[in-house]
Enzyme design. Structure first.
Site, PDB file in Angstrom:
ATOM      1  CB  SER A 129       0.321  -2.118  -1.660  1.00  0.00           C
ATOM      2  OG  SER A 129       1.239  -2.480  -2.652  1.00  0.00           O
ATOM      3  CG  HIS A 164       3.669   1.622  -3.572  1.00  0.00           C
ATOM      4  ND1 HIS A 164       3.556   1.818  -2.212  1.00  0.00           N
ATOM      5  CD2 HIS A 164       3.276   0.338  -3.814  1.00  0.00           C
ATOM      6  CE1 HIS A 164       3.131   0.691  -1.646  1.00  0.00           C
ATOM      7  NE2 HIS A 164       2.948  -0.205  -2.590  1.00  0.00           N
TER       8      HIS A 164
END
Length: 246
Positions: A129, A164
């Protein structure tokens, strides 16, 4: 300064904080030709969240490595000690959270420059992330609330990164729009479950926990606005992993 021929970093779409099988963590450790590599977790993007730190230690204490953590919100090391500590690591694993805040804190403490030096010396840099976003020139982020582009990063990897890509609503369309408009340069979109290794700026390995999870190259296109190319990934399985557990 000792400079090595291979500078390596990995973008992770999973790991100890999201997966139960540990395959991506084993894959990361398998990239290091050291029996018990030193692995430093950097949880700056989460504000050094205690639960996140404990989760890391729970996952890595059982592996054949020497885990440690660098906390900056309650920093204890002076500048010389910080440099010695970071440059002694074989792997630096950056956690998720707020990308923009993390970069600002790193610069306040000089960690950005130390990570560049570690990279030049052969330390494997990786993260999930925000910990994937930070290595590129720019990234796709929710650091400011709504999804947007961030034209900031350490620029150790050319282009941009979007984490993501498959799991958060709006990610795919928003990142493609940013690349199409040139708000972000062409880059890499990482689906959850994927690990992508770059050596000297080139993609040299790509793995996935499931056949459905992929890595994409996203580039501006004069005809369609943006092009998206799915890249082949090796499917990880326990029988194919280097045994890194103690």
């Amino acid at each position: 300064m000792t400079v090595v021929s291979e500078r390596r970093l990995a973008l992770l779409g999973g790991g100890f904080s999201t997966d139960d099988d540990g395959l991506l963590d084993d894959w990361v450790l398998g990239q290091v030709p050291v029996r018990r590599p030193k692995v430093c977790f950097v949880p700056t993007a989460s504000g050094d969240a205690p639960a996140y730190i404990e989760q890391f230690f729970e996952a890595y204490r059982s592996r054949s490595c020497e885990p440690s953590v660098l906390q900056l919100f309650r920093r204890e090391l002076d500048d010389d000690e910080l440099r010695t500590f970071l440059l002694s690591q074989d792997v630096v694993y950056v956690g998720g959270g707020n990308t923009a805040n993390m970069l600002a804190v790193w610069r306040a403490h000089g960690v950005d420059q130390l990570l560049r030096e570690a990279f030049d010396r052969g330390t494997l840099l990786c993260g999930i992330s925000a910990g994937a976003n930070c290595w590129a020139e720019g990234s796709h982020t929710d650091s400011f609330g709504p999804l947007t582009h961030l034209s900031d990063g350490l620029s150790l990897l050319s282009g941009s990164v979007c984490p993501h890509y498959d799991s958060e609503p709006g990610r795919r369309a928003s990142y493609q729009a940013a690349v199409a408009s040139r708000a972000l340069p062409a880059g890499w979109a990482v689906e959850d479950g994927v690990g992508a290794l770059f050596t000297n700026g080139h993609l040299t390995d790509c793995v996935t926990l499931t056949p459905e999870a992929l890595l994409y190259r996203v580039e501006p296109d004069t005809d369609s606005g943006v092009s998206e190319q799915a890249l082949p990934c090796r499917l990880l399985a326990r029988t194919h992993q280097v045994n890194q557990r103690a």
